[in-house]
Motif scaffolding. Structure first.
Motif, PDB file in Angstrom:
ATOM      1  N   GLU A   1      35.817  24.442  51.182  1.00 43.44           N
ATOM      2  CA  GLU A   1      34.365  24.582  51.350  1.00 43.44           C
ATOM      3  C   GLU A   1      33.838  25.944  50.898  1.00 43.44           C
ATOM      4  O   GLU A   1      33.046  26.590  51.582  1.00 43.44           O
ATOM      5  N   VAL A   2      34.279  26.360  49.713  1.00 44.79           N
ATOM      6  CA  VAL A   2      33.810  27.614  49.134  1.00 44.79           C
ATOM      7  C   VAL A   2      32.332  27.449  48.777  1.00 44.79           C
ATOM      8  O   VAL A   2      31.956  26.496  48.093  1.00 44.79           O
ATOM      9  N   GLN A   3      31.509  28.365  49.246  1.00 44.82           N
ATOM     10  CA  GLN A   3      30.061  28.273  49.035  1.00 44.82           C
ATOM     11  C   GLN A   3      29.668  28.604  47.598  1.00 44.82           C
ATOM     12  O   GLN A   3      28.955  27.838  46.967  1.00 44.82           O
ATOM     13  N   ASP A   4      30.070  29.756  47.086  1.00 43.39           N
ATOM     14  CA  ASP A   4      29.714  30.168  45.725  1.00 43.39           C
ATOM     15  C   ASP A   4      30.907  29.927  44.816  1.00 43.39           C
ATOM     16  O   ASP A   4      31.699  30.828  44.531  1.00 43.39           O
ATOM     17  N   GLN A   5      31.032  28.697  44.349  1.00 44.55           N
ATOM     18  CA  GLN A   5      32.207  28.316  43.572  1.00 44.55           C
ATOM     19  C   GLN A   5      32.235  28.962  42.189  1.00 44.55           C
ATOM     20  O   GLN A   5      33.304  29.250  41.678  1.00 44.55           O
ATOM     21  N   ARG A   6      31.093  29.225  41.596  1.00 44.62           N
ATOM     22  CA  ARG A   6      31.076  29.883  40.286  1.00 44.62           C
ATOM     23  C   ARG A   6      31.663  31.289  40.384  1.00 44.62           C
ATOM     24  O   ARG A   6      32.474  31.694  39.557  1.00 44.62           O
ATOM     25  N   GLU A   7      31.231  32.035  41.389  1.00 46.50           N
ATOM     26  CA  GLU A   7      31.741  33.395  41.565  1.00 46.50           C
ATOM     27  C   GLU A   7      33.234  33.369  41.895  1.00 46.50           C
ATOM     28  O   GLU A   7      34.013  34.139  41.341  1.00 46.50           O
ATOM     29  N   CYS A   8      33.617  32.471  42.773  1.00 49.60           N
ATOM     30  CA  CYS A   8      35.026  32.378  43.164  1.00 49.60           C
ATOM     31  C   CYS A   8      35.891  31.999  41.961  1.00 49.60           C
ATOM     32  O   CYS A   8      36.944  32.595  41.741  1.00 49.60           O
ATOM     33  N   LEU A   9      35.442  31.031  41.168  1.00 53.61           N
ATOM     34  CA  LEU A   9      36.200  30.619  39.983  1.00 53.61           C
ATOM     35  C   LEU A   9      36.372  31.785  39.025  1.00 53.61           C
ATOM     36  O   LEU A   9      37.460  31.994  38.481  1.00 53.61           O
ATOM     37  N   SER A  10      35.320  32.553  38.836  1.00 59.08           N
ATOM     38  CA  SER A  10      35.403  33.715  37.956  1.00 59.08           C
ATOM     39  C   SER A  10      36.470  34.690  38.442  1.00 59.08           C
ATOM     40  O   SER A  10      37.281  35.194  37.652  1.00 59.08           O
ATOM     41  N   LYS A  11      36.502  34.942  39.731  1.00 59.72           N
ATOM     42  CA  LYS A  11      37.484  35.865  40.301  1.00 59.72           C
ATOM     43  C   LYS A  11      38.900  35.289  40.226  1.00 59.72           C
ATOM     44  O   LYS A  11      39.856  36.009  39.930  1.00 59.72           O
ATOM     45  N   VAL A  12      39.045  33.999  40.465  1.00 58.47           N
ATOM     46  CA  VAL A  12      40.359  33.356  40.367  1.00 58.47           C
ATOM     47  C   VAL A  12      40.864  33.441  38.930  1.00 58.47           C
ATOM     48  O   VAL A  12      42.042  33.747  38.697  1.00 58.47           O
ATOM     49  N   ARG A  13      39.990  33.225  37.956  1.00 60.14           N
ATOM     50  CA  ARG A  13      40.399  33.325  36.552  1.00 60.14           C
ATOM     51  C   ARG A  13      40.773  34.752  36.186  1.00 60.14           C
ATOM     52  O   ARG A  13      41.691  34.968  35.396  1.00 60.14           O
ATOM     53  N   ASP A  14      40.067  35.742  36.769  1.00 60.48           N
ATOM     54  CA  ASP A  14      40.444  37.143  36.550  1.00 60.48           C
ATOM     55  C   ASP A  14      41.851  37.411  37.072  1.00 60.48           C
ATOM     56  O   ASP A  14      42.656  38.060  36.397  1.00 60.48           O
ATOM     57  N   ILE A  15      42.150  36.900  38.252  1.00 61.08           N
ATOM     58  CA  ILE A  15      43.489  37.065  38.829  1.00 61.08           C
ATOM     59  C   ILE A  15      44.529  36.413  37.919  1.00 61.08           C
ATOM     60  O   ILE A  15      45.564  37.012  37.616  1.00 61.08           O
ATOM     61  N   ALA A  16      44.246  35.195  37.467  1.00 60.11           N
ATOM     62  CA  ALA A  16      45.188  34.478  36.600  1.00 60.11           C
ATOM     63  C   ALA A  16      45.417  35.241  35.300  1.00 60.11           C
ATOM     64  O   ALA A  16      46.557  35.329  34.817  1.00 60.11           O
ATOM     65  N   ARG A  17      44.352  35.816  34.740  1.00 57.91           N
ATOM     66  CA  ARG A  17      44.486  36.582  33.495  1.00 57.91           C
ATOM     67  C   ARG A  17      45.395  37.800  33.703  1.00 57.91           C
ATOM     68  O   ARG A  17      46.260  38.092  32.882  1.00 57.91           O
ATOM     69  N   ILE A  18      45.221  38.482  34.831  1.00 56.37           N
ATOM     70  CA  ILE A  18      46.069  39.643  35.142  1.00 56.37           C
ATOM     71  C   ILE A  18      47.521  39.213  35.290  1.00 56.37           C
ATOM     72  O   ILE A  18      48.433  39.875  34.795  1.00 56.37           O
ATOM     73  N   VAL A  19      47.743  38.092  35.959  1.00 56.67           N
ATOM     74  CA  VAL A  19      49.112  37.577  36.131  1.00 56.67           C
ATOM     75  C   VAL A  19      49.728  37.278  34.771  1.00 56.67           C
ATOM     76  O   VAL A  19      50.876  37.652  34.505  1.00 56.67           O
ATOM     77  N   LEU A  20      48.968  36.610  33.889  1.00 55.00           N
ATOM     78  CA  LEU A  20      49.490  36.288  32.557  1.00 55.00           C
ATOM     79  C   LEU A  20      49.770  37.548  31.746  1.00 55.00           C
ATOM     80  O   LEU A  20      50.803  37.637  31.076  1.00 55.00           O
ATOM     81  N   GLU A  21      48.880  38.518  31.794  1.00 55.44           N
ATOM     82  CA  GLU A  21      49.093  39.768  31.054  1.00 55.44           C
ATOM     83  C   GLU A  21      50.333  40.484  31.551  1.00 55.44           C
ATOM     84  O   GLU A  21      51.119  41.009  30.753  1.00 55.44           O
ATOM     85  N   THR A  22      50.522  40.504  32.863  1.00 58.65           N
ATOM     86  CA  THR A  22      51.706  41.153  33.448  1.00 58.65           C
ATOM     87  C   THR A  22      52.973  40.425  33.039  1.00 58.65           C
ATOM     88  O   THR A  22      53.954  41.034  32.649  1.00 58.65           O
ATOM     89  N   LYS A  23      52.929  39.098  33.117  1.00 54.60           N
ATOM     90  CA  LYS A  23      54.101  38.294  32.735  1.00 54.60           C
ATOM     91  C   LYS A  23      54.439  38.495  31.262  1.00 54.60           C
ATOM     92  O   LYS A  23      55.602  38.647  30.914  1.00 54.60           O
TER      93      LYS A  23
END
Length: 69
Positions: free
Chosen positions: A43-65
């Motif tokens: 029940e995330v209220q602001d899904q656009r903002e959350c998705l953006s942050k989740v994608r940022d995290i994923a990008r950092i994980v991929l860059e590190t890997k």
């Protein structure tokens, strides 16, 4: 800050849901459909903002890997 905690929690729940390519199974990006489902269930209220942050995290994980390879 609470939005960052929420995004980290959603990422953690989806961290096994990667889109892959090639025979080596190279990680490309998180499965956004899986992220959407988890955000709905949580029940995330602001899904656009959350998705953006989740994608940022994923990008950092991929860059590190990729840097470790």
């Amino acid at each position: 800050m609470p939005g960052n905690v929420e995004a980290a929690r959603i990422y953690r729940e989806c961290s096994g849901q990667w889109r892959t390519a090639g025979m080596a199974g190279t990680r490309i990006d998180l499965d956004i459909t899986a992220v959407k489902i988890v955000m709905d269930l949580e029940e995330v209220q602001d899904q656009r903002e959350c998705l953006s942050k989740v994608r940022d995290i994923a990008r950092i994980v991929l860059e590190t890997k990729n840097a470790e390879s």
